[in-house]
Design a protein around this motif. Structure first.
Motif, mmCIF file in Angstrom:
data_model
loop_
_atom_site.group_PDB
_atom_site.id
_atom_site.type_symbol
_atom_site.label_atom_id
_atom_site.label_comp_id
_atom_site.label_asym_id
_atom_site.label_seq_id
_atom_site.Cartn_x
_atom_site.Cartn_y
_atom_site.Cartn_z
ATOM 1 N N GLU A 18 0.831 -1.207 0.000
ATOM 2 C CA GLU A 18 0.000 0.000 0.000
ATOM 3 C C GLU A 18 0.864 1.255 0.000
ATOM 4 O OE1 GLU A 18 -3.655 -0.161 2.761
ATOM 5 O OE2 GLU A 18 -2.125 -1.451 3.683
ATOM 6 N N GLU A 21 2.283 1.794 -3.405
ATOM 7 C CA GLU A 21 1.273 2.345 -4.310
ATOM 8 C C GLU A 21 1.083 3.839 -4.056
ATOM 9 O OE1 GLU A 21 -3.456 1.905 -5.467
ATOM 10 O OE2 GLU A 21 -2.524 0.347 -4.241
ATOM 11 N N LEU A 22 1.026 4.226 -2.788
ATOM 12 C CA LEU A 22 0.900 5.645 -2.450
ATOM 13 C C LEU A 22 2.093 6.429 -2.994
ATOM 14 C CD1 LEU A 22 -0.414 8.038 -0.920
ATOM 15 C CD2 LEU A 22 0.914 7.313 1.081
ATOM 16 N N ASP A 25 1.904 6.674 -6.862
ATOM 17 C CA ASP A 25 0.814 7.577 -7.258
ATOM 18 C C ASP A 25 1.158 9.032 -6.925
ATOM 19 O OD1 ASP A 25 -0.599 5.388 -8.151
ATOM 20 O OD2 ASP A 25 -2.025 5.362 -6.485
ATOM 21 N N THR A 26 1.825 9.257 -5.802
ATOM 22 C CA THR A 26 2.212 10.606 -5.403
ATOM 23 C C THR A 26 3.230 11.186 -6.382
ATOM 24 O OG1 THR A 26 1.776 10.100 -3.083
ATOM 25 C CG2 THR A 26 3.191 11.986 -3.513
ATOM 26 N N ARG A 70 -8.569 2.557 1.677
ATOM 27 C CA ARG A 70 -7.362 2.947 0.967
ATOM 28 C C ARG A 70 -6.395 3.740 1.855
ATOM 29 N NH1 ARG A 70 -7.269 4.947 -4.939
ATOM 30 N NH2 ARG A 70 -5.045 4.841 -5.232
ATOM 31 N N ALA A 72 -4.359 6.689 2.339
ATOM 32 C CA ALA A 72 -4.527 8.005 1.723
ATOM 33 C C ALA A 72 -3.345 8.936 1.955
ATOM 34 C CB ALA A 72 -5.802 8.661 2.244
ATOM 35 N N HIS A 97 -2.321 11.081 -1.117
ATOM 36 C CA HIS A 97 -2.710 10.558 -2.420
ATOM 37 C C HIS A 97 -3.411 11.658 -3.210
ATOM 38 C CE1 HIS A 97 -4.647 8.173 -5.516
ATOM 39 N NE2 HIS A 97 -3.728 7.261 -5.258
ATOM 40 N N GLU A 99 -5.926 11.756 -5.033
ATOM 41 C CA GLU A 99 -7.387 11.739 -4.913
ATOM 42 C C GLU A 99 -7.878 12.196 -3.540
ATOM 43 O OE1 GLU A 99 -8.796 7.866 -6.015
ATOM 44 O OE2 GLU A 99 -7.938 8.012 -8.034
#
Length: 178
Positions: A18, A21-22, A25-26, A70, A72, A97, A99
């Motif tokens: 996780e 992924e953060l 994505d960041t 998620r 975040a 994140h 989003e």
């Protein structure tokens, strides 16, 4: 309110996917957190797993915030190992994140790190951030003091050199008399 929890080394390893992924994505969202885009997921995973030993040794504190199911956001404090600097810590890797931005999560993560630092006897925090970034505005409005700007200090995720702003904040020890 988004739950924010401090991760021990086992938690960090359990949530490494996780966290990776953060981080990817960041970086893909344009945040300058020390990595170039595109950031390979395996590289991000290895980076986070590599932090577990520092967490276990007490040299690094990591918090994670979840929104629903998620991950975040996250923030960390790096503690120096030199005897003359045990009163300070560096705020590192504040990530929200893309989003989840604009909802106060970055400010909540920042406040969590500041409170914990004060509770641990830390009286001075410092950080660096990309000049002109949304993070710079966050730190300024959260009471951090701008020290100055270093030109061409780091590269953006796209690889362009950019200036970095250095900030500090004095935090009051928990229970200290005014």
């Amino acid at each position: 309110m988004t739950p924010i929890v401090r991760l021990d080394a086992g938690d960090l390893l359990a949530r490494a996917e996780e966290l990776a992924e953060l981080l990817t994505d960041t970086v893909a969202g344009g945040a300058s957190v020390g990595f170039l885009a595109p950031l390979d997921r395996a590289e991000a995973l290895a980076w986070w797993k590599g932090r577990a030993a520092a967490v276990d040794a007490g040299c690094l504190a990591v918090w994670a915030a979840t929104a629903g199911e998620r991950l975040a956001g996250t923030v960390s404090l790096a503690f120096p190992d030199k005897p003359n600097s045990r009163h300070r810590a560096e705020l590192v890797k504040l990530m929200v994140h893309p989003e989840a931005r604009g909802r106060g999560l970055g400010r909540a993560l920042l406040a969590t790190a500041e409170r914990t630092a004060a509770g641990a006897g830390i009286t001075l925090l410092h950080l660096d951030t990309e000049t002109g970034s949304p993070a710079e505005a966050l730190y300024r409005t959260a009471g951090w003091t701008r020290v100055g700007v270093i030109p061409d200090y780091a590269a953006t995720p796209a690889g362009a050199l950019c200036p970095t702003t250095i900030f500090y904040k004095r935090v009051e020890r928990a229970g200290a008399l005014p």
